[in-house]
Design a protein around this motif. Structure first.
Motif, short mmCIF file in Angstrom:
data_model
loop_
_atom_site.label_atom_id
_atom_site.label_comp_id
_atom_site.label_asym_id
_atom_site.label_seq_id
_atom_site.Cartn_x
_atom_site.Cartn_y
_atom_site.Cartn_z
N SER A 7 0.16 4.38 1.13
CA SER A 7 -0.05 5.29 2.14
C SER A 7 0.84 4.67 3.42
O SER A 7 1.05 3.56 3.77
N GLY A 30 -1.46 2.49 5.52
CA GLY A 30 -1.31 1.38 4.78
C GLY A 30 -0.06 0.27 5.10
O GLY A 30 -0.28 -0.94 5.12
N GLN A 31 0.86 0.91 5.18
CA GLN A 31 2.39 0.41 5.26
C GLN A 31 2.34 -0.26 6.68
O GLN A 31 2.74 -1.17 7.05
N ARG A 86 0.63 -1.28 0.13
CA ARG A 86 -0.05 0.06 -0.07
C ARG A 86 0.71 1.17 0.15
O ARG A 86 1.90 1.25 0.66
N ASP A 105 0.00 -3.16 6.83
CA ASP A 105 0.80 -4.42 6.19
C ASP A 105 1.91 -4.88 7.30
O ASP A 105 1.85 -6.16 7.44
#
Length: 86
Positions: free
Chosen positions: A26, A29-30, A24, A33
């Protein structure tokens, strides 16, 4: 800060690093993850998606993962549970 480290790590081409697996764009998002990978390693097969939230107080960073109570409820009472309390 963690934000800068994640952004720098995501922009490198280190093939064996966890940052190279981030999908991802953003920062949030990271972070999701990375927590998803960590949760799967500690609680394999539980099928839990990370719950990422912005922190209420900047002194605690930018993001937090709010899965501890959910994970504990799923593991509570199991013989092989890795933790006895959240």
């Amino acid at each position: 800060t963690a934000r800068l480290h994640l952004a720098a790590a995501a922009s490198t081409d280190a093939p064996a690093s966890a940052a190279s697996k981030l999908t991802r764009p953003s920062v949030r998002g990271q972070v999701a993850d990375l927590f998803a990978e960590a949760i799967e390693k500690v609680f394999p097969g539980q099928g839990v998606s990370p719950i990422i939230a912005s922190t209420a107080n900047a002194k605690f960073g930018d993001y937090q993962c709010n899965n501890s109570m959910q994970l504990f409820a799923q593991m509570k009472g199991q013989q092989d549970a890795p933790y006895k309390n959240p």
